[in-house]
Scaffold this motif. Sequence first.
Motif, PDB file in Angstrom:
ATOM      1  N   GLY A  57     -20.005  71.730  26.618  1.00 45.29           N
ATOM      2  CA  GLY A  57     -21.013  71.043  27.410  1.00 45.29           C
ATOM      3  C   GLY A  57     -21.399  71.784  28.674  1.00 45.29           C
ATOM      4  N   LYS A  58     -20.784  72.910  28.913  1.00 46.65           N
ATOM      5  CA  LYS A  58     -21.079  73.695  30.115  1.00 46.65           C
ATOM      6  C   LYS A  58     -22.219  74.682  29.827  1.00 46.65           C
ATOM      7  CE  LYS A  58     -17.909  71.587  32.294  1.00 46.65           C
ATOM      8  NZ  LYS A  58     -18.245  70.617  33.311  1.00 46.65           N
ATOM      9  N   PHE A  59     -22.923  75.076  30.874  1.00 48.05           N
ATOM     10  CA  PHE A  59     -24.100  75.916  30.694  1.00 48.05           C
ATOM     11  C   PHE A  59     -23.831  77.412  30.789  1.00 48.05           C
ATOM     12  CE2 PHE A  59     -26.064  71.835  31.786  1.00 48.05           C
ATOM     13  CZ  PHE A  59     -26.985  71.749  30.741  1.00 48.05           C
ATOM     14  N   THR A  60     -22.703  77.799  31.376  1.00 48.48           N
ATOM     15  CA  THR A  60     -22.451  79.233  31.517  1.00 48.48           C
ATOM     16  C   THR A  60     -21.276  79.665  30.646  1.00 48.48           C
ATOM     17  OG1 THR A  60     -20.880  79.050  33.360  1.00 48.48           O
ATOM     18  CG2 THR A  60     -23.242  79.134  33.921  1.00 48.48           C
ATOM     19  N   GLN A  61     -21.296  80.926  30.274  1.00 44.94           N
ATOM     20  CA  GLN A  61     -20.200  81.492  29.488  1.00 44.94           C
ATOM     21  C   GLN A  61     -18.910  81.494  30.304  1.00 44.94           C
ATOM     22  OE1 GLN A  61     -21.323  81.133  26.523  1.00 44.94           O
ATOM     23  NE2 GLN A  61     -20.911  83.174  25.746  1.00 44.94           N
ATOM     24  N   ARG A  62     -19.037  81.733  31.597  1.00 43.73           N
ATOM     25  CA  ARG A  62     -17.853  81.746  32.461  1.00 43.73           C
ATOM     26  C   ARG A  62     -17.181  80.366  32.473  1.00 43.73           C
ATOM     27  NH1 ARG A  62     -18.230  84.525  38.056  1.00 43.73           N
ATOM     28  NH2 ARG A  62     -17.800  86.263  36.702  1.00 43.73           N
ATOM     29  N   ASP A  63     -17.983  79.302  32.576  1.00 40.38           N
ATOM     30  CA  ASP A  63     -17.419  77.942  32.548  1.00 40.38           C
ATOM     31  C   ASP A  63     -16.783  77.654  31.195  1.00 40.38           C
ATOM     32  OD1 ASP A  63     -18.148  77.396  35.167  1.00 40.38           O
ATOM     33  OD2 ASP A  63     -19.997  76.345  34.593  1.00 40.38           O
ATOM     34  N   PHE A  64     -17.469  78.048  30.123  1.00 35.30           N
ATOM     35  CA  PHE A  64     -16.935  77.849  28.777  1.00 35.30           C
ATOM     36  C   PHE A  64     -15.601  78.579  28.623  1.00 35.30           C
ATOM     37  CE2 PHE A  64     -17.395  78.910  24.033  1.00 35.30           C
ATOM     38  CZ  PHE A  64     -16.807  77.720  23.630  1.00 35.30           C
ATOM     39  N   ALA A  65     -15.541  79.809  29.130  1.00 32.94           N
ATOM     40  CA  ALA A  65     -14.311  80.603  29.046  1.00 32.94           C
ATOM     41  C   ALA A  65     -13.157  79.919  29.773  1.00 32.94           C
ATOM     42  CB  ALA A  65     -14.539  82.005  29.619  1.00 32.94           C
ATOM     43  N   SER A  66     -13.453  79.265  30.870  1.00 29.58           N
ATOM     44  CA  SER A  66     -12.421  78.554  31.619  1.00 29.58           C
ATOM     45  C   SER A  66     -11.796  77.444  30.766  1.00 29.58           C
ATOM     46  CB  SER A  66     -13.018  77.979  32.901  1.00 29.58           C
ATOM     47  OG  SER A  66     -12.059  77.239  33.608  1.00 29.58           O
ATOM     48  N   TYR A  67     -12.617  76.712  30.038  1.00 28.84           N
ATOM     49  CA  TYR A  67     -12.095  75.651  29.175  1.00 28.84           C
ATOM     50  C   TYR A  67     -11.358  76.219  27.967  1.00 28.84           C
ATOM     51  CZ  TYR A  67     -14.259  72.073  31.956  1.00 28.84           C
ATOM     52  OH  TYR A  67     -14.578  71.232  32.997  1.00 28.84           O
ATOM     53  N   LEU A  68     -11.808  77.361  27.486  1.00 26.51           N
ATOM     54  CA  LEU A  68     -11.083  78.029  26.401  1.00 26.51           C
ATOM     55  C   LEU A  68      -9.698  78.444  26.882  1.00 26.51           C
ATOM     56  CD1 LEU A  68     -13.870  80.305  24.856  1.00 26.51           C
ATOM     57  CD2 LEU A  68     -12.840  78.256  23.838  1.00 26.51           C
ATOM     58  N   GLN A  69      -9.623  78.924  28.119  1.00 25.47           N
ATOM     59  CA  GLN A  69      -8.331  79.311  28.700  1.00 25.47           C
ATOM     60  C   GLN A  69      -7.404  78.105  28.804  1.00 25.47           C
ATOM     61  OE1 GLN A  69      -7.584  82.697  29.724  1.00 25.47           O
ATOM     62  NE2 GLN A  69      -5.576  81.770  29.524  1.00 25.47           N
ATOM     63  N   ASN A  70      -7.955  76.956  29.203  1.00 24.97           N
ATOM     64  CA  ASN A  70      -7.152  75.731  29.269  1.00 24.97           C
ATOM     65  C   ASN A  70      -6.661  75.325  27.888  1.00 24.97           C
ATOM     66  OD1 ASN A  70      -7.517  75.533  32.031  1.00 24.97           O
ATOM     67  ND2 ASN A  70      -9.251  74.130  31.862  1.00 24.97           N
ATOM     68  N   ALA A  71      -7.532  75.437  26.893  1.00 26.90           N
ATOM     69  CA  ALA A  71      -7.146  75.104  25.519  1.00 26.90           C
ATOM     70  C   ALA A  71      -6.027  76.029  25.042  1.00 26.90           C
ATOM     71  CB  ALA A  71      -8.355  75.185  24.585  1.00 26.90           C
ATOM     72  N   LEU A  72      -6.136  77.303  25.394  1.00 25.68           N
ATOM     73  CA  LEU A  72      -5.102  78.271  25.016  1.00 25.68           C
ATOM     74  C   LEU A  72      -3.770  77.919  25.678  1.00 25.68           C
ATOM     75  CD1 LEU A  72      -4.286  80.842  23.530  1.00 25.68           C
ATOM     76  CD2 LEU A  72      -5.142  82.145  25.501  1.00 25.68           C
ATOM     77  N   GLY A  73      -3.814  77.539  26.945  1.00 25.55           N
ATOM     78  CA  GLY A  73      -2.587  77.119  27.624  1.00 25.55           C
ATOM     79  C   GLY A  73      -1.954  75.920  26.947  1.00 25.55           C
ATOM     80  N   SER A  74      -2.769  74.964  26.547  1.00 29.09           N
ATOM     81  CA  SER A  74      -2.243  73.784  25.846  1.00 29.09           C
ATOM     82  C   SER A  74      -1.659  74.169  24.492  1.00 29.09           C
ATOM     83  CB  SER A  74      -3.353  72.744  25.660  1.00 29.09           C
ATOM     84  OG  SER A  74      -3.729  72.203  26.907  1.00 29.09           O
ATOM     85  N   SER A  75      -2.256  75.150  23.830  1.00 30.19           N
ATOM     86  CA  SER A  75      -1.716  75.579  22.533  1.00 30.19           C
ATOM     87  C   SER A  75      -0.341  76.220  22.699  1.00 30.19           C
ATOM     88  CB  SER A  75      -2.687  76.511  21.806  1.00 30.19           C
ATOM     89  OG  SER A  75      -2.755  77.774  22.431  1.00 30.19           O
ATOM     90  N   MET A  76      -0.145  76.926  23.802  1.00 32.72           N
ATOM     91  CA  MET A  76       1.175  77.512  24.084  1.00 32.72           C
ATOM     92  C   MET A  76       2.196  76.396  24.333  1.00 32.72           C
ATOM     93  SD  MET A  76       0.666  80.761  23.858  1.00 32.72           S
ATOM     94  CE  MET A  76       2.083  81.506  24.627  1.00 32.72           C
ATOM     95  N   GLU A  77       1.765  75.377  25.052  1.00 35.12           N
ATOM     96  CA  GLU A  77       2.636  74.229  25.303  1.00 35.12           C
ATOM     97  C   GLU A  77       3.018  73.551  23.987  1.00 35.12           C
ATOM     98  OE1 GLU A  77       2.626  70.076  27.915  1.00 35.12           O
ATOM     99  OE2 GLU A  77       0.841  71.332  27.906  1.00 35.12           O
ATOM    100  N   VAL A  78       2.058  73.362  23.111  1.00 33.98           N
ATOM    101  CA  VAL A  78       2.314  72.736  21.810  1.00 33.98           C
ATOM    102  C   VAL A  78       3.275  73.581  20.990  1.00 33.98           C
ATOM    103  CG1 VAL A  78       1.265  72.172  19.579  1.00 33.98           C
ATOM    104  CG2 VAL A  78       0.185  71.408  21.694  1.00 33.98           C
ATOM    105  N   GLU A  79       3.082  74.888  21.031  1.00 35.92           N
ATOM    106  CA  GLU A  79       3.980  75.775  20.283  1.00 35.92           C
ATOM    107  C   GLU A  79       5.430  75.547  20.726  1.00 35.92           C
ATOM    108  OE1 GLU A  79       4.225  80.421  18.996  1.00 35.92           O
ATOM    109  OE2 GLU A  79       3.694  79.992  21.077  1.00 35.92           O
ATOM    110  N   TYR A  80       5.643  75.484  22.025  1.00 34.37           N
ATOM    111  CA  TYR A  80       7.009  75.243  22.521  1.00 34.37           C
ATOM    112  C   TYR A  80       7.500  73.849  22.142  1.00 34.37           C
ATOM    113  CZ  TYR A  80      10.928  73.932  25.284  1.00 34.37           C
ATOM    114  OH  TYR A  80      12.152  73.432  25.647  1.00 34.37           O
TER     115      TYR A  80
END
Length: 124
Positions: A55-78
């Motif tokens: 829902g964000k308009f910039t690639q930079r904002d989108f990348a920030s949410y992707l980074q958060n999703a990646l962090g959550s995936s690491m948490e789930v892995e553990y």
Amino acid sequence: MKNYKDLIVWKKAHAFVLTAYKTSKSFPKEEQYNLTSQLRRAATSIPTNLAEGCGKFTQRDFASYLQNALGSSMEVEYLTFLSFELGYLEIDNFKRMDSGINEVKAMLISLLTKVRKEDTVKKK
């Protein structure tokens, strides 16, 4: 702005959430507000961050949410590993969940790399 439902990684992450909920139903009752809740929240955070980022308009904002999703995936892995080590997950369920979350992680890393590259190219 993108439609998150078009992202293959979102579909995989959503499927993982359903698996996490189904699998964690068998966790001990005393873990309901601890490990069960934490695993479910972290798993849900992955597709939620993808949806919000779309829902964000910039690639930079989108990348920030992707980074958060990646962090959550690491948490789930553990948390799935911890669940297995505590004896709450059978080996087959652990292997299935571990494989699923690692697939989601790889897809997130790939998408994040692509989005960051596109953002860099647009700035030049």
